[in-house]
Motif scaffolding. Structure first.
Motif, PDB file in Angstrom:
ATOM      1  N   GLY A 188     -14.002   6.701  -4.101  1.00 45.38           N
ATOM      2  CA  GLY A 188     -14.141   5.406  -3.464  1.00 45.38           C
ATOM      3  C   GLY A 188     -12.976   5.017  -2.594  1.00 45.38           C
ATOM      4  N   SER A 189     -11.982   5.887  -2.483  1.00 46.74           N
ATOM      5  CA  SER A 189     -10.773   5.581  -1.727  1.00 46.74           C
ATOM      6  C   SER A 189     -10.876   6.107  -0.297  1.00 46.74           C
ATOM      7  CB  SER A 189      -9.563   6.227  -2.418  1.00 46.74           C
ATOM      8  OG  SER A 189      -8.411   6.157  -1.581  1.00 46.74           O
ATOM      9  N   PRO A 190     -10.300   5.385   0.665  1.00 49.00           N
ATOM     10  CA  PRO A 190     -10.266   5.892   2.035  1.00 49.00           C
ATOM     11  C   PRO A 190      -9.171   6.927   2.254  1.00 49.00           C
ATOM     12  CG  PRO A 190      -9.223   3.739   1.939  1.00 49.00           C
ATOM     13  CD  PRO A 190      -9.754   4.015   0.562  1.00 49.00           C
ATOM     14  N   TYR A 191      -8.407   7.241   1.207  1.00 53.69           N
ATOM     15  CA  TYR A 191      -7.276   8.152   1.333  1.00 53.69           C
ATOM     16  C   TYR A 191      -7.534   9.459   0.585  1.00 53.69           C
ATOM     17  CZ  TYR A 191      -4.819   3.939   2.871  1.00 53.69           C
ATOM     18  OH  TYR A 191      -4.442   2.808   3.551  1.00 53.69           O
ATOM     19  N   ARG A 193      -6.648  12.399  -2.233  1.00 57.56           N
ATOM     20  CA  ARG A 193      -6.309  12.243  -3.647  1.00 57.56           C
ATOM     21  C   ARG A 193      -4.815  11.973  -3.830  1.00 57.56           C
ATOM     22  NH1 ARG A 193      -8.020  13.674  -8.948  1.00 57.56           N
ATOM     23  NH2 ARG A 193     -10.058  14.244  -8.104  1.00 57.56           N
ATOM     24  N   ARG A 194      -3.976  12.752  -3.166  1.00 61.65           N
ATOM     25  CA  ARG A 194      -2.534  12.591  -3.340  1.00 61.65           C
ATOM     26  C   ARG A 194      -2.070  11.208  -2.875  1.00 61.65           C
ATOM     27  NH1 ARG A 194       2.139  16.721  -0.990  1.00 61.65           N
ATOM     28  NH2 ARG A 194       3.939  15.609  -1.851  1.00 61.65           N
ATOM     29  N   GLN A 195      -2.569  10.755  -1.722  1.00 63.75           N
ATOM     30  CA  GLN A 195      -2.183   9.450  -1.209  1.00 63.75           C
ATOM     31  C   GLN A 195      -2.739   8.335  -2.085  1.00 63.75           C
ATOM     32  OE1 GLN A 195       0.018   8.679   0.769  1.00 63.75           O
ATOM     33  NE2 GLN A 195      -0.490   7.054   2.248  1.00 63.75           N
ATOM     34  N   THR A 196      -3.944   8.501  -2.579  1.00 61.35           N
ATOM     35  CA  THR A 196      -4.530   7.515  -3.489  1.00 61.35           C
ATOM     36  C   THR A 196      -3.679   7.369  -4.745  1.00 61.35           C
ATOM     37  OG1 THR A 196      -6.782   7.896  -2.699  1.00 61.35           O
ATOM     38  CG2 THR A 196      -6.545   6.976  -4.910  1.00 61.35           C
ATOM     39  N   GLU A 197      -3.292   8.484  -5.328  1.00 62.78           N
ATOM     40  CA  GLU A 197      -2.464   8.433  -6.539  1.00 62.78           C
ATOM     41  C   GLU A 197      -1.115   7.794  -6.251  1.00 62.78           C
ATOM     42  OE1 GLU A 197      -2.359  12.405  -8.055  1.00 62.78           O
ATOM     43  OE2 GLU A 197      -4.404  12.281  -8.883  1.00 62.78           O
ATOM     44  N   ARG A 198      -0.545   8.092  -5.086  1.00 64.75           N
ATOM     45  CA  ARG A 198       0.755   7.511  -4.736  1.00 64.75           C
ATOM     46  C   ARG A 198       0.662   5.995  -4.574  1.00 64.75           C
ATOM     47  NH1 ARG A 198       3.779   5.777  -0.623  1.00 64.75           N
ATOM     48  NH2 ARG A 198       2.070   5.944   0.881  1.00 64.75           N
ATOM     49  N   LEU A 199      -0.390   5.521  -3.933  1.00 67.96           N
ATOM     50  CA  LEU A 199      -0.539   4.082  -3.697  1.00 67.96           C
ATOM     51  C   LEU A 199      -0.874   3.331  -4.989  1.00 67.96           C
ATOM     52  CD1 LEU A 199      -2.415   4.131  -0.275  1.00 67.96           C
ATOM     53  CD2 LEU A 199      -0.083   3.311  -0.705  1.00 67.96           C
ATOM     54  N   ILE A 200      -1.710   3.920  -5.840  1.00 72.00           N
ATOM     55  CA  ILE A 200      -1.994   3.278  -7.126  1.00 72.00           C
ATOM     56  C   ILE A 200      -0.711   3.159  -7.943  1.00 72.00           C
ATOM     57  CG2 ILE A 200      -3.139   3.595  -9.359  1.00 72.00           C
ATOM     58  CD1 ILE A 200      -5.010   2.541  -7.217  1.00 72.00           C
ATOM     59  N   THR A 201       0.107   4.197  -7.948  1.00 79.74           N
ATOM     60  CA  THR A 201       1.379   4.146  -8.667  1.00 79.74           C
ATOM     61  C   THR A 201       2.278   3.055  -8.105  1.00 79.74           C
ATOM     62  OG1 THR A 201       1.245   6.520  -9.121  1.00 79.74           O
ATOM     63  CG2 THR A 201       3.400   5.483  -9.360  1.00 79.74           C
ATOM     64  N   ARG A 202       2.322   2.938  -6.790  1.00 80.44           N
ATOM     65  CA  ARG A 202       3.161   1.919  -6.143  1.00 80.44           C
ATOM     66  C   ARG A 202       2.723   0.506  -6.510  1.00 80.44           C
ATOM     67  NH1 ARG A 202       3.804   1.204   0.464  1.00 80.44           N
ATOM     68  NH2 ARG A 202       4.557  -0.962   0.434  1.00 80.44           N
ATOM     69  N   TYR A 203       1.420   0.244  -6.494  1.00 71.03           N
ATOM     70  CA  TYR A 203       0.940  -1.127  -6.666  1.00 71.03           C
ATOM     71  C   TYR A 203       0.605  -1.486  -8.115  1.00 71.03           C
ATOM     72  CZ  TYR A 203       0.825  -1.658  -1.624  1.00 71.03           C
ATOM     73  OH  TYR A 203       1.188  -1.750  -0.298  1.00 71.03           O
TER      74      TYR A 203
END
Length: 290
Positions: A188-191, A193-203
């Motif tokens: 469901g992410s526009p990014y 897998r690696r970028q999705t995991e990085r952004l979820i970790t950040r936020y």
């Protein structure tokens, strides 16, 4: 309601509903207090009464001063307080944390932070005045919550517009199941897998895998802490873990208890917080992905 303390939740103003999950007022008027804090959500909290300390794995942190913030804890943290202890606060969504603290949540996980380090020194004057008005009886707890909401409202800064969809998708994903599938989050992410995991970790403060693991344990503990576990709740727990020993290990890790001792009489606040009333609004984000 516990006979030992008073805890009320209030809905935020509609214009803050994406940033603030709940406002809360808490009062515990005993002299010596010990319990645990689940640390499930980011918060900004005023402390008009009380001081003490929190026991993290590798250190002890003081709980004192007029106002603090937390991004979240990986697992429940024991604390002791010299009462009476009163608190007035706001539980923030990941979007709210990012907009108010303007710092990655993972940078500040597992710590209690003086709020001026994140939102500027004017929070000290605000907290001192608001706490003093509460101490003198000029403000009730509910009124102080409204004052806090009014103060933080203009201080929410814009979050990068391209990141808002992944924050909302993360909330939908986290609320969609007791054991959310990371592949569903990525799909469901526009990014990538690696970028999705990085952004979820950040936020959100933790990697998607750690986040799902933590909330699975807390939600299972929440169900097990209910006076009567429904057949539906029992089936949901059974489907979320490999077996009962796995469930016990995970709940012990994240909540500090075996299930038979969840929220026992010695720690009534922890039992109340496990009901996660301030997380109920996460369910509203399910419609984002439907």
């Amino acid at each position: 309601m516990s006979p030992q303390f008073h805890l009320e939740y209030f809905d935020p103003p509609p214009e803050l509903s994406r940033h603030v999950l709940a406002l809360f007022y808490f009062a515990w008027d005993e002299d010596d207090i010990s319990d645990r804090h689940p640390g499930a959500l980011p918060q900004i909290v005023l402390f008009p009464h009380g001081k003490g300390q929190m026991q993290f794995d590798d250190r002890v942190e003081p709980v004192q001063g007029e106002v603090h913030m937390l991004a979240g804890f990986e697992k429940a943290v024991p604390f002791t307080m010299e009462g009476p202890w009163h608190a007035i606060g706001a539980s923030l969504s990941p979007l709210g944390w990012a907009a108010l603290a303007r710092q990655p949540a993972n940078k500040h996980y597992n710590t209690l932070i003086p709020a001026d380090e994140l939102v500027g020194s004017d929070v000290n004057a605000f907290a001192k005045e608001t706490n003093e008005r509460y101490r003198t009886g000029d403000l009730t707890g509910a009124e102080a919550c409204n004052v806090l909401a009014d103060w933080i409202a203009p201080r929410f800064e814009p979050v990068p517009e391209e990141h808002v969809p992944i924050i909302e998708q993360g909330l939908y994903w986290l609320s969609s199941s007791l054991n959310p599938d990371i592949d569903v989050l990525v799909a469901g992410s526009p990014y990538s897998r690696r970028q999705t995991e990085r952004l979820i970790t950040r936020y959100f403060g933790l990697t998607p895998r750690a986040l799902a693991r933590k909330f699975r344990a807390i939600r299972a503990a929440n169900l097990l802490a209910q006076p009567e576990l429904t057949d539906e709740g029992e089936a949901e727990i059974a489907a979320a873990f490999y077996d009962q020993p796995h469930m016990i290990r995970e709940i012990r890790r994240h909540c500090g208890y075996t299930p038979t001792r969840l929220g026992g009489p010695k720690e009534p606040l922890f039992q109340t917080l496990l009901r996660m009333k301030n997380l109920d609004r996460l369910k509203e984000f399910r419609s984002i992905g439907e």
